[in-house]
Design a protein around this motif. Structure first.
Motif, PDB file in Angstrom:
ATOM      1  N   ASN A 246       0.855  -1.186   0.000  1.00 47.63           N
ATOM      2  CA  ASN A 246       0.000   0.000   0.000  1.00 47.63           C
ATOM      3  C   ASN A 246       0.892   1.236   0.000  1.00 47.63           C
ATOM      4  O   ASN A 246       1.680   1.421   0.930  1.00 47.63           O
ATOM      5  CB  ASN A 246      -0.898  -0.025   1.240  1.00 47.63           C
ATOM      6  N   PRO A 247       0.780   2.123  -1.000  1.00 53.12           N
ATOM      7  CA  PRO A 247       1.712   3.250  -1.108  1.00 53.12           C
ATOM      8  C   PRO A 247       1.257   4.524  -0.409  1.00 53.12           C
ATOM      9  O   PRO A 247       1.864   5.586  -0.615  1.00 53.12           O
ATOM     10  CB  PRO A 247       1.790   3.475  -2.621  1.00 53.12           C
ATOM     11  N   THR A 248       0.234   4.462   0.436  1.00 53.95           N
ATOM     12  CA  THR A 248      -0.296   5.696   1.009  1.00 53.95           C
ATOM     13  C   THR A 248       0.658   6.361   1.996  1.00 53.95           C
ATOM     14  O   THR A 248       0.537   7.564   2.245  1.00 53.95           O
ATOM     15  CB  THR A 248      -1.647   5.451   1.700  1.00 53.95           C
ATOM     16  N   PHE A 249       1.595   5.629   2.580  1.00 54.95           N
ATOM     17  CA  PHE A 249       2.576   6.267   3.468  1.00 54.95           C
ATOM     18  C   PHE A 249       3.448   7.240   2.674  1.00 54.95           C
ATOM     19  O   PHE A 249       3.936   8.235   3.217  1.00 54.95           O
ATOM     20  CB  PHE A 249       3.443   5.207   4.150  1.00 54.95           C
ATOM     21  N   GLN A 250       3.658   6.965   1.392  1.00 56.48           N
ATOM     22  CA  GLN A 250       4.479   7.830   0.546  1.00 56.48           C
ATOM     23  C   GLN A 250       3.647   8.941  -0.103  1.00 56.48           C
ATOM     24  O   GLN A 250       4.150  10.003  -0.413  1.00 56.48           O
ATOM     25  CB  GLN A 250       5.173   7.008  -0.546  1.00 56.48           C
ATOM     26  N   TRP A 251       2.406   8.672  -0.386  1.00 54.21           N
ATOM     27  CA  TRP A 251       1.423   9.609  -0.929  1.00 54.21           C
ATOM     28  C   TRP A 251       2.052  10.527  -1.978  1.00 54.21           C
ATOM     29  O   TRP A 251       2.681  10.028  -2.915  1.00 54.21           O
ATOM     30  CB  TRP A 251       0.766  10.386   0.213  1.00 54.21           C
ATOM     31  N   ALA A 252       1.888  11.841  -1.863  1.00 50.95           N
ATOM     32  CA  ALA A 252       2.314  12.780  -2.899  1.00 50.95           C
ATOM     33  C   ALA A 252       3.827  12.890  -3.044  1.00 50.95           C
ATOM     34  O   ALA A 252       4.315  13.554  -3.961  1.00 50.95           O
ATOM     35  CB  ALA A 252       1.726  14.162  -2.624  1.00 50.95           C
ATOM     36  N   ALA A 253       4.576  12.235  -2.175  1.00 49.14           N
ATOM     37  CA  ALA A 253       6.039  12.303  -2.246  1.00 49.14           C
ATOM     38  C   ALA A 253       6.647  11.148  -3.026  1.00 49.14           C
ATOM     39  O   ALA A 253       7.742  11.296  -3.583  1.00 49.14           O
ATOM     40  CB  ALA A 253       6.640  12.340  -0.844  1.00 49.14           C
ATOM     41  N   ALA A 254       5.973   9.982  -3.072  1.00 48.01           N
ATOM     42  CA  ALA A 254       6.687   8.825  -3.641  1.00 48.01           C
ATOM     43  C   ALA A 254       5.792   7.642  -3.986  1.00 48.01           C
ATOM     44  O   ALA A 254       6.255   6.513  -3.943  1.00 48.01           O
ATOM     45  CB  ALA A 254       7.770   8.365  -2.662  1.00 48.01           C
ATOM     46  N   GLU A 255       4.543   7.849  -4.369  1.00 49.74           N
ATOM     47  CA  GLU A 255       3.646   6.707  -4.530  1.00 49.74           C
ATOM     48  C   GLU A 255       3.491   6.175  -5.949  1.00 49.74           C
ATOM     49  O   GLU A 255       2.972   5.086  -6.156  1.00 49.74           O
ATOM     50  CB  GLU A 255       2.245   7.047  -4.008  1.00 49.74           C
ATOM     51  N   MET A 256       3.952   6.895  -6.971  1.00 47.87           N
ATOM     52  CA  MET A 256       3.554   6.586  -8.340  1.00 47.87           C
ATOM     53  C   MET A 256       4.252   5.359  -8.931  1.00 47.87           C
ATOM     54  O   MET A 256       5.272   4.884  -8.423  1.00 47.87           O
ATOM     55  CB  MET A 256       3.794   7.803  -9.237  1.00 47.87           C
ATOM     56  N   ILE A 257       3.676   4.857 -10.014  1.00 46.20           N
ATOM     57  CA  ILE A 257       4.191   3.735 -10.799  1.00 46.20           C
ATOM     58  C   ILE A 257       4.308   4.205 -12.245  1.00 46.20           C
ATOM     59  O   ILE A 257       3.443   4.930 -12.752  1.00 46.20           O
ATOM     60  CB  ILE A 257       3.238   2.523 -10.704  1.00 46.20           C
TER      61      ILE A 257
END
Length: 357
Positions: free
Chosen positions: A223-234
């Motif tokens: 789940n990438p929500t800890f990274q959110w707008a800083a580091a979540e993309m693929i």
């Protein structure tokens, strides 16, 4: 460009450091692409050259672009404060922080005090959904600013987490919509997503692993929500190259905002001690970083998530552009994987010492 050096840079996988890698080089200096290692440790399937991967902090370049698009439309002001957009976000005793300082990592805001690349923490929390409010509570509650805003540069996620919240306040929509509407859809980036709570990488991809005493734990899904707008993309290599070309050539931003991408604040880099004389100079602009390799100056961004270590960079004239992804087997650590150093050296045309060949 030396194709043999590029081939050599990624060969020899899997090893004890990485399971696979891909590298794409484009531009008038030449074109080359290649892969090494395996996409799946157990089946031995090859790494797909157009495979998708978790781009980590390369997300920040997309978010910076979306923010600068709002600046160009006069919906966002670089010199307005976070406190004016989000009066209740930062503690009352924090100094004013501007949007420009978020973009350039000069805010002085303390980061979230969790080592999210520690294997034990990651494996225990990899499927948890985090809200931005939870991240901000962890970062700011009972914690002082690190330095006076605008006086030093400290790289971290917190500036872009707050920037994501500012974008949402200005637009009234999730920050990912600004990225999709302003970048992904106009450029036709079919391999690029802002995943939200989706734990999977859809489409072709190499899997990520954490190795411990010969045991490989598959950590691809998270789940990438800890990274959110800083580091979540693929994304994938063709999409990231298309993004760099559009960004550098002014297709995504007007000239004034395009120039800001390459504008580095004239401040020292923060190192945590009390002696500013020993600090290196800042090297991060408004969403891009400057990398000088030999005689070549690149601008781009690196990023990593457990199982993935990546980078994208180009010369200002776009004559040499590179995107790579390495499937690392050990998350965290302060030192870049050796294969990443080899890739960077080969792309820049630098000869490595004989003992490293």
């Amino acid at each position: 460009m030396d194709p043999d050096a590029l081939t050599e840079a990624i060969e020899g996988l899997p090893n004890d450091e990485a399971s696979g890698a891909l590298l794409q080089v484009r531009g008038s200096a030449g074109q080359w692409e290649g892969t090494s290692g395996v996409a799946n440790i157990h089946t031995g399937s090859p790494v797909p050259i157009r495979g998708r991967f978790r781009i980590g902090s390369m997300t920040k370049t997309f978010v910076a672009t979306a923010a600068l698009q709002l600046v160009a439309k006069r919906r966002l002001s670089l010199d307005r404060t976070v406190q004016s957009y989000l009066p209740d976000l930062l503690p009352a005793d924090y100094a004013p922080v501007t949007v420009r300082q978020l973009l350039t990592y000069t805010s002085g805001l303390p980061g979230v005090p969790i080592d999210h690349k520690d294997p034990d923490w990651f494996l225990a929390n990899r499927f948890r959904t985090w809200t931005p409010a939870e991240l901000f509570d962890l970062a700011f509650t009972g914690r002082d600013m690190l330095f006076e805003p605008g006086t030093e540069q400290r790289y971290g996620n917190i500036d872009y987490l707050v920037l994501g919240a500012v974008i949402e306040r200005v637009t009234g929509r999730p920050y990912g919509d600004a990225v999709r509407d302003g970048i992904i859809r106009p450029l036709g980036l079919t391999g690029t997503v802002v995943p939200g709570t989706d734990t999977q990488i859809h489409g072709p991809h190499a899997r990520g692993y954490e190795e411990n005493d010969g045991t490989y734990t598959d950590i691809t899904e998270a789940n990438p929500t800890f990274q959110w707008a800083a580091a979540e993309m693929i994304s994938n290599a063709p999409d990231l190259d298309r993004f760099l070309v559009a960004l550098f050539s002014g297709r995504l931003l007007p000239p004034a905002q395009t120039a800001l991408l390459f504008e580095v604040p004239n401040v020292p880099a923060y190192d945590g001690d009390t002696n500013p004389a020993n600090n290196p100079r800042a090297h991060l602009g408004h969403g891009l970083a400057k990398f000088v390799m030999g005689k070549v100056e690149f601008w781009g961004k690196t990023g990593d998530r457990p199982g993935y270590n990546n980078g994208m960079a180009a010369t200002r004239d776009l004559s040499r552009r590179a995107v790579f992804s390495v499937n690392t087997l050990h998350m965290g650590g302060e030192v870049q994987p050796e294969i990443t150093e080899r890739i960077i050296a080969a792309v820049a045309g630098l000869a490595r010492p004989a003992e490293q060949r």
